[in-house]
Design an enzyme around this catalytic site. Structure first.
Site, PDB file in Angstrom:
ATOM      1  N   ASP A 123      -8.585  -1.073  -5.964  1.00 20.42           N
ATOM      2  CA  ASP A 123      -8.339  -1.417  -7.394  1.00 20.42           C
ATOM      3  C   ASP A 123      -8.594  -2.991  -7.668  1.00 20.42           C
ATOM      4  O   ASP A 123      -8.474  -3.683  -6.935  1.00 20.42           O
ATOM      5  CB  ASP A 123      -7.057  -0.887  -7.917  1.00 20.42           C
ATOM      6  CG  ASP A 123      -6.838   0.573  -7.836  1.00 20.42           C
ATOM      7  OD1 ASP A 123      -7.663   1.192  -8.180  1.00 20.42           O
ATOM      8  OD2 ASP A 123      -5.610   1.021  -7.491  1.00 20.42           O
TER       9      ASP A 123
ATOM     10  N   TYR B 240      -3.131   1.113   5.227  1.00 21.03           N
ATOM     11  CA  TYR B 240      -3.114   0.138   4.171  1.00 21.03           C
ATOM     12  C   TYR B 240      -1.717  -0.854   4.621  1.00 21.03           C
ATOM     13  O   TYR B 240      -0.838  -0.428   5.172  1.00 21.03           O
ATOM     14  CB  TYR B 240      -2.725   0.540   3.100  1.00 21.03           C
ATOM     15  CG  TYR B 240      -4.083   1.029   2.321  1.00 21.03           C
ATOM     16  CD1 TYR B 240      -4.796   0.214   1.409  1.00 21.03           C
ATOM     17  CD2 TYR B 240      -4.608   2.404   2.253  1.00 21.03           C
ATOM     18  CE1 TYR B 240      -5.763   0.336   0.709  1.00 21.03           C
ATOM     19  CE2 TYR B 240      -5.667   2.811   1.462  1.00 21.03           C
ATOM     20  CZ  TYR B 240      -6.160   2.041   0.930  1.00 21.03           C
ATOM     21  OH  TYR B 240      -7.511   2.334   0.143  1.00 21.03           O
TER      22      TYR B 240
END
Length: 244
Positions: A52, A110
């Site tokens: 994003d 992540y």
């Protein structure tokens, strides 16, 4: 035709995410324009995911096909000459024609970074979430133990997430602290939109004492986004690795 696999690092601060879109400059767009200048032909990158706006990557994987016979090193050194300082191709390799970066990925790693201190740090502001109040990392780790496994993560996604299923497999969630930094590492098969950021926000709310650690287990059984924590800021999130 050759299939070229790239590993890419970028600072996502100034970009509207990875994927090309009508409004805002995307990392994918900048890379494709650099490859056009290098190859003299337009290519379309297929990636291992779509970060994003504001999210970073240490090892995004992407591939494309080309008829050009350039040596692999030219895809690194050559393309990097046309890239801004906040994007770099780290490596290039030949891949099988059927290689699919997102479908063939076995897991993704992540990392979410929190700067836990009373006073903000200008040097860390682009790569961490500044949380002023002291966080109880022991409680956060207890909460994190509930995430691994295959669960319904509907409570941990963006309201506009359009995924067909909210079932996801998480392999591990670990929390480490060193000085004023708290690092949350999440490894899993795949992720919903904003999933890691909502997980991080929920763990921070546990660390603040707003939630008990068992709130995570309850949310996995009773998926209600409104009962989970805040969506942590994009700046603290980084895609660290993709395993194949």
């Amino acid at each position: 035709m050759r299939t070229i696999k790239l590993t890419i690092e970028y600072d996502g601060t100034n970009y509207a995410g990875w994927q090309v879109q009508p409004n805002g400059l995307a990392v994918q767009q900048v890379l494709e324009e650099a490859l056009l200048r290098l190859l003299g032909e337009r290519v379309r990158l297929r990636s291992s995911g779509r970060t994003d706006a504001g999210v970073h990557a240490r090892a995004m994987v992407a591939s494309f096909t080309t008829s050009r016979s350039l040596p692999l090193q030219a895809f690194v050194g050559g393309a990097n000459r046309f890239l801004p300082d906040d994007i770099a191709i780290l490596s290039a390799a030949e891949a099988a024609p059927e290689f699919r970066p997102i479908q063939d990925a076995r897991s993704k790693w992540y990392r979410y970074t929190i700067y836990n201190a009373p006073v903000r740090s200008p040097l860390r502001r682009l790569f961490s979430w500044h949380v002023r109040e002291p966080l109880d990392t022991d409680a956060m780790q207890l909460a994190a133990h509930h995430f691994p496994g295959r669960h319904d993560f509907a409570a941990f996604r963006a309201s506009n997430c359009a995924a067909k299923t909210t079932l996801r497999r998480i392999d591990s969630v670990t929390i480490a602290s060193e000085g004023e930094l708290i690092v949350i590492d999440v490894i899993g098969e795949g992720f919903l939109k904003n999933m890691v950021r909502v997980m991080a926000g929920t763990l921070v709310d546990v660390g603040r004492g707003r939630f008990e650690p068992e709130r995570v287990a309850w949310l996995l059984e009773n998926p209600d986004r409104k009962k989970a924590g805040v969506t942590a800021p994009a700046c603290g999130l980084c895609l660290m690795d993709v395993s194949y």
